[in-house]
Scaffold this active site. Structure first.
Site, mmCIF file in Angstrom:
data_model
loop_
_atom_site.group_PDB
_atom_site.id
_atom_site.type_symbol
_atom_site.label_atom_id
_atom_site.label_comp_id
_atom_site.label_asym_id
_atom_site.label_seq_id
_atom_site.Cartn_x
_atom_site.Cartn_y
_atom_site.Cartn_z
ATOM 1 N N GLY A 89 0.602 -0.769 0.299
ATOM 2 C CA GLY A 89 -0.424 0.131 0.373
ATOM 3 C C GLY A 89 0.948 1.198 0.231
ATOM 4 C CD GLU A 90 4.238 2.784 3.106
ATOM 5 O OE1 GLU A 90 4.745 3.669 2.502
ATOM 6 O OE2 GLU A 90 4.393 2.326 4.059
ATOM 7 N N GLY A 91 0.586 3.760 -1.609
ATOM 8 C CA GLY A 91 0.850 4.492 -3.327
ATOM 9 C C GLY A 91 2.698 3.410 -3.694
#
Lengths: 360, 360
Positions: free
Chosen positions: A326-328
């Site tokens: 995640g987190e981009g």
């Protein structure tokens, strides 16, 4: 204005297919014409050529400079975390936001390397973070409610969270930014995302629920039971997609759905990351299917719900690297491929310029 | 020294598995230990973590700085081009080398963007290019012979071409370069590569031959017939893999096979590009299977022979973007993912540094 009126207003501004058909046709022709003039066999850049075409159509231009991109990480806490659905304690959300602020998280490293500006939004972290200057304070509340016992998000909260995302896209476009990568952080948010995906795709939770950050068998069974129970509790109360967003969603998911609606309105290319960003895309798409044209699936990851959403929406992921962070992060990695594509399109010599012979 | 003696000498210097087993074990442990200390769920960087481990094992180090990479494009002409197996005229080889020299080809753009040094080698282009200062003059001859009528490469030529590649890897390692991306240019070289792959994998040419830069049906049938005929002509004369390289290969393929042998000797990570570089890897691997540890498959592309080689060698491609351009383009794109992985490994904060809580 109610959340429903707000959504009606937003979606009314997203162009209809027929309004842009002739413009899209001429942009496509111009882009293909330039692509075929470059010193390479026709079509030999494969997926990269598709990405260039996608980018031009979203921006509504056939020529574009190397883009300045932004990755926005929306962080929020989830009431459902208290039901023991994550391998990590809830405090990790705030700890990771501090890690973003001091530059030590994965997305910080990748954004620096890819030359993207990183913006971090506190959408609803369960702690006061207003002292962190590197974090945009867009807090709706100190976490959502536990959706096992009540609706996670109230209508006014939903409108507020979505507005933050919508406004970001509008602002980035007006600043001349080239694209937006969506990212998120929030302990418990794969549970929220999987519940939302199961509800919106009408699929059994087991088909769209994974182990998140690393649940063991017992933890996974619990997560699944929580989602099943939540869906049966909320089902009778729901008529519209956005109500599922309120029932089981998160403030970060709402913000990203709003960002996608905004991006589709102003013509800002959006790169999705993992299962949470894809759940947000699914919510936006169920609210208004016309948002799809502005979306690029950065990667397909480890979580089974991620693949289910992309297949359902007909989005073909750029990367397949078995990521589940995640987190981009996957979105930023994919943005490097997009930037490479755009550089090729802008900087390669043509057959004529380089005096290279064409096909026999 | 004959080509066979040369190869024996080279392969004798590539470390045996048992010689490095304990070192590899301790490097793996150290890398995994650091990976698991970083602020992310264990294993959540998926393929990126595998790439970090691969990189460390090839370099024989558990800590490494952000690498300076090189993409080497080996250009050469092929006698078989006169048999009409390409959609483009042979003169495109020299024209494209000039395009590389003036910075307008796809690999130039991508190398600039990825921050890689680009080196172009004239291995056997059918023109005098000694006036191009941006091109390394390593010309063996003005193109290979037509392998439909005779052996493409003489033994002394094979040794010379392979030495160029071998020497490059040794030199790059001594200069402290971090990795080498292989690329190539040569009209007719998918025919040469497919013939080599069919021979070395003992597969029917139809299973490993594609349309190259864009043959039509008639051209494709001709290409296939040429390969089938060539294999039956040379088959009776051949005992060793390197003889297939001489029979149907190219100078650029020989140079890349030599570069891989050199890289395996000195511990230089190599990123493969398309079907031609993969044919070179296959040749090097059949000469000495221990070269495999230094190879990363950058992508799997459009040419069916490419996938066949990777599957046979057990190499899992990083990207799958339907590319069919060559020049090292897919390898350079993949190098961005490798560089991102190494940056994450080097720059992310640990749980302890960032005061982030671990798993419950």
């Amino acid at each position: 204005m109610t959340i429903f009126e707000q959504i009606d207003l937003w979606t009314s501004r997203i162009p209809l297919e027929e309004e842009t058909a002739s413009e899209r046709k001429s942009i496509s022709m111009e882009i293909l014409c330039r692509l075929n003039s470059l010193t390479k066999p026709q079509g030999s850049l494969g997926r990269l050529e598709e990405m260039i075409l996608w980018y031009g159509l979203v921006c509504r231009r056939s020529l574009f400079p190397d883009p300045a991109g932004v990755v926005a990480v929306f962080a929020s806490d989830h009431g459902i975390a208290s039901s023991g659905v994550s391998a990590f304690p809830q405090v990790v959300t705030v700890e990771m936001v501090k890690n973003f602020a001091s530059g030590g998280a994965a997305v910080n490293v990748l954004a620096r390397q890819a030359g993207l500006e990183l913006m971090v939004f506190d959408m609803g972290v369960n702690a006061d973070l207003s002292f962190l200057h590197a974090v945009v304070n867009a807090k709706v509340a100190y976490g959502t409610k536990n959706f096992l016992t009540e609706r996670a998000i109230a209508p006014a909260e939903m409108a507020q969270a979505m507005k933050t995302g919508f406004g970001l896209s509008v602002k980035l476009k007006s600043q001349g930014k080239g694209f937006l990568v969506l990212g998120e952080m929030g302990i418990g948010n794969t549970t929220s995302a999987s519940a939302l995906i199961a509800a919106l795709l009408d699929l059994p939770p087991a088909l769209v629920t994974g182990r998140g950050t690393g649940l063991d068998d017992q933890g996974y069974r619990k997560k699944l039971a929580v989602i099943e129970q939540a869906l049966s509790i909320h089902m009778p109360t729901i008529s519209f997609p956005v109500e599922w967003g309120m029932a089981v969603g998160g403030f970060e998911i709402a913000a990203m759905a709003g960002a996608i609606l905004g991006a589709a309105t102003v013509g800002l290319p959006v790169i999705l990351d993992g299962v949470i960003t894809s759940a947000a895309a699914l919510l936006a798409w169920r609210i208004c299917p016309r948002v799809k044209h502005c979306l690029l699936a950065g990667h397909v990851g480890h979580e089974i719900g991620h693949r289910a959403v992309l297949e359902h929406m007909g989005l073909d992921p750029v990367l397949d690297l078995d990521l589940r962070l995640g987190e981009g992060t996957g979105g930023v990695l994919a943005s490097q491929i997009l930037k490479s594509s755009i550089s090729l399109y802008g900087q390669m010599a043509t057959f004529e310029e380089a005096s290279v012979s064409g096909k026999i």
